[in-house]
Design a protein around this motif. Structure first.
Motif, short mmCIF file in Angstrom:
data_model
loop_
_atom_site.label_atom_id
_atom_site.label_comp_id
_atom_site.label_asym_id
_atom_site.label_seq_id
_atom_site.Cartn_x
_atom_site.Cartn_y
_atom_site.Cartn_z
N UNK A 229 0.83 -1.20 0.00
CA UNK A 229 0.00 0.00 0.00
C UNK A 229 0.86 1.25 0.00
N UNK A 230 1.93 1.22 0.81
CA UNK A 230 2.82 2.38 0.90
C UNK A 230 3.57 2.59 -0.42
N UNK A 231 3.99 1.51 -1.05
CA UNK A 231 4.69 1.60 -2.34
C UNK A 231 3.77 2.24 -3.39
N UNK A 232 2.52 1.81 -3.43
CA UNK A 232 1.57 2.37 -4.39
C UNK A 232 1.31 3.84 -4.11
N UNK A 233 1.24 4.19 -2.82
CA UNK A 233 0.97 5.58 -2.45
C UNK A 233 2.12 6.50 -2.82
N UNK A 234 3.36 6.02 -2.68
CA UNK A 234 4.54 6.83 -3.01
C UNK A 234 4.65 7.05 -4.51
N UNK A 235 4.28 6.03 -5.29
CA UNK A 235 4.28 6.19 -6.74
C UNK A 235 5.64 5.98 -7.39
N UNK A 236 6.02 6.89 -8.29
CA UNK A 236 7.24 6.72 -9.08
C UNK A 236 8.50 6.67 -8.22
N UNK A 237 8.51 7.37 -7.09
CA UNK A 237 9.70 7.37 -6.24
C UNK A 237 10.00 5.98 -5.67
N UNK A 238 8.98 5.12 -5.60
CA UNK A 238 9.17 3.77 -5.05
C UNK A 238 9.58 2.76 -6.12
N UNK A 239 9.67 3.21 -7.39
CA UNK A 239 10.00 2.29 -8.47
C UNK A 239 11.34 1.58 -8.27
N UNK A 240 12.40 2.26 -7.80
CA UNK A 240 13.66 1.55 -7.56
C UNK A 240 13.52 0.40 -6.56
N UNK A 241 12.72 0.60 -5.52
CA UNK A 241 12.49 -0.45 -4.53
C UNK A 241 11.75 -1.61 -5.18
N UNK A 242 10.77 -1.28 -6.00
CA UNK A 242 9.99 -2.32 -6.67
C UNK A 242 10.87 -3.12 -7.64
N UNK A 243 11.77 -2.43 -8.32
CA UNK A 243 12.70 -3.11 -9.23
C UNK A 243 13.62 -4.06 -8.46
N UNK A 244 14.08 -3.61 -7.30
CA UNK A 244 14.95 -4.46 -6.47
C UNK A 244 14.20 -5.70 -6.00
N UNK A 245 12.97 -5.51 -5.54
CA UNK A 245 12.19 -6.64 -5.05
C UNK A 245 11.83 -7.60 -6.18
N UNK A 246 11.64 -7.06 -7.37
CA UNK A 246 11.39 -7.91 -8.54
C UNK A 246 12.60 -8.80 -8.81
N UNK A 247 13.79 -8.21 -8.69
CA UNK A 247 15.03 -8.98 -8.86
C UNK A 247 15.18 -10.00 -7.74
N UNK A 248 14.84 -9.60 -6.51
CA UNK A 248 14.93 -10.52 -5.37
C UNK A 248 14.00 -11.72 -5.59
N UNK A 249 12.79 -11.45 -6.08
CA UNK A 249 11.84 -12.53 -6.35
C UNK A 249 12.41 -13.52 -7.36
N UNK A 250 12.98 -12.99 -8.44
CA UNK A 250 13.57 -13.86 -9.47
C UNK A 250 14.74 -14.66 -8.91
N UNK A 251 15.57 -14.00 -8.11
CA UNK A 251 16.73 -14.67 -7.51
C UNK A 251 16.29 -15.78 -6.56
N UNK A 252 15.26 -15.51 -5.75
CA UNK A 252 14.82 -16.49 -4.77
C UNK A 252 14.22 -17.72 -5.42
N UNK A 253 13.55 -17.54 -6.56
CA UNK A 253 13.03 -18.71 -7.28
C UNK A 253 14.19 -19.54 -7.84
N UNK A 254 15.24 -18.87 -8.29
CA UNK A 254 16.43 -19.60 -8.74
C UNK A 254 17.11 -20.28 -7.56
N UNK A 255 17.14 -19.59 -6.42
CA UNK A 255 17.68 -20.14 -5.17
C UNK A 255 16.92 -21.43 -4.81
N UNK A 256 15.60 -21.39 -5.01
CA UNK A 256 14.77 -22.56 -4.71
C UNK A 256 15.21 -23.77 -5.54
N UNK A 257 15.52 -23.53 -6.81
CA UNK A 257 15.98 -24.63 -7.67
C UNK A 257 17.25 -25.26 -7.13
#
Length: 441
Positions: free
Chosen positions: A162-190
């Motif tokens: 909710x906070x990320x959506x409220x902040x808007x464009x300024x939160x995009x770097x955090x969202x990009x990092x978490x997107x990378x973290x998600x991809x990495x963790x799925x690879x970690x799972x393998x």
């Protein structure tokens, strides 16, 4: 290449399962010491869950920016969970009345087992509504992640989104990092899944070495009764769910066979959670729904455990010659629906709930002491059904939200070379409510 790796892993898991049974039977003293292998594997899995769940849920919610759908999603999820849990209770009651597993049993519990059961009866796990509601909110997200409290992680992730959506464009770097973290963790799972056969070997060898094969004969009636009821529940829920969402039961079963096997052999839902989340997303369920429904179901949709509790209560009363009327059984089942919530992650949680429930209704707890001897074997079945139920729930909720991707599912089944007879349904315009009505009629 990935399909080949998955098939090799499944074969390795089955081989480890068979080898574990043989070693546990032939070398029980050595087999007991192999439990450390299972513990190491489970710890490796647990270190994945928190960052994977947090990153996946935030990216799924904040990435789409659809906050209004969260409330609707939560209501539908709870409604589905309660309906399916009630079905599990009814099936558990029905099979317990049919097979009467407690009648004629001559196994005498050990003194240590009686003492342990008495201790469980006085164990508090915070089952009042106020305590359960309070436990949803973490005082520290770090502590919640350290404890593996999935529901607290989900709550924190929702507010963070909710906070990320409220902040808007300024939160995009955090969202990009978490997107990378998600991809990495799925690879970690393998990578972690490579060690699954070793962990499964240790878990099965320990179980057989500790209990012995002869325990299957001594407790045969209750084991057969429970596993038959669990199988019937899975078939009914799976068939109805697949009918509602227009997919092949065989295709869904083939999709989740690997995480289900992981759960069965380790008797731990956590062992298969990362793998199951990855598979359900590839199967066509949106990331948001997978990230919300599966960890929430880990607390509120324990279908296998609920069915087991219904059967275990009647087992305990039949054991001491108490004949409950249908009305009395329903009252106890209603109590179980409330007390069984929020105990995921507690060691021997089902037995603790069972002991407390029996005590509150003035029923002797000797049945708990007897069930202690085979709790690991029973836990393997009920935990597997818990996982299957939550995987099915993600598909149903996704279809109910009209966002299940049939093209993605068909591509997944094609890539895994599963020959299924699926409905070629890609138009999501038809509402879930209409499908539900048509199937009921």
């Amino acid at each position: 290449m990935k399909d080949l790796k998955n098939s090799k892993l499944t074969i390795a898991i089955i081989f480890a399962l068979i080898l574990g049974i043989i070693v546990g039977w032939a070398f029980p003293d050595f087999a007991v010491r192999t439990h450390v292998l299972a513990e190491v594997f489970l710890r490796m899995v647990k270190m994945i869950i928190a960052p994977l769940l947090f990153a996946t849920l935030v990216v799924g919610i904040a990435g789409n920016g659809d906050i209004k759908s969260l409330g609707r999603l939560g209501v539908k999820t709870v409604v589905y969970f309660e309906v399916v849990t009630t079905i599990a209770l009814i099936i558990g009651l029905g099979f317990a009345n049919m097979f009467k597993p407690g009648e004629g049993l001559t196994i005498a519990p050990q003194a240590a087992g009686i003492a342990q059961a008495a201790g469980m009866a006085t164990t508090s796990h915070g089952t009042t509504f106020g305590q359960m509601f309070l436990s949803l909110f973490p005082t520290s997200i770090v502590q919640a992640m350290a404890d593996g409290n999935l529901l607290q992680i989900v709550v924190f992730s929702l507010f963070f989104s909710l906070a990320v959506c409220a902040v808007g464009k300024k939160a995009k770097p955090v969202l990009d990092i978490l997107n990378s973290v998600s991809t990495i963790m799925f690879k970690f799972t393998e990578y972690v899944m490579i060690f699954a056969p070793v962990g499964i070997f240790g878990a099965i060898a320990y179980t057989v070495g500790t209990n012995g094969v002869e325990i299957l004969v001594n407790y045969g009636k209750i084991i057969f009764s429970l596993y038959t009821a669990l199988a019937v529940f899975v078939l009914i829920v799976l068939f109805v769910a697949c009918k509602l969402v227009h997919i092949s039961p065989k295709g869904l079963l083939n999709a989740i066979n690997e995480p289900a096997l992981l759960t069965f052999t380790t008797a731990s839902s956590e062992a298969a959670l990362p793998k199951a989340m990855s598979i359900m997303e590839k199967f066509g369920v949106p990331k948001t729904i997978v990230g919300f429904v599966m960890p929430t179901g880990y607390t509120f949709n324990l279908d296998g455990s609920t069915l087991y509790l219904a059967m275990a209560v009647l087992f305990s009363t039949q054991l001491v010659g108490i004949n409950l009327t249908i009305e009395q059984q329903l009252v106890i089942m209603f109590a179980l629906m409330l007390t069984s919530k929020g105990v995921a992650g507690v060691p021997r949680a089902s037995l603790i709930v069972l002991a407390g429930t029996l005590t509150s209704f003035n029923i002797p707890i000797i049945g708990v002491a007897i069930l202690l001897g085979i709790d690991q074997i029973l836990d393997m079945g009920r935990t597997t059904v818990n996982l299957i139920g939550n995987c099915v729930a993600t598909v149903v909720i996704a279809r109910w939200e009209n966002c299940f991707d049939y093209n993605k599912m068909n591509e997944f089944l094609k890539n895994t070379r599963i020959k299924t007879n699926t409905f070629n349904k890609t138009n999501n315009e038809v509402s879930f409510e209409k499908d539900f009505g048509e199937n009921i009629i």
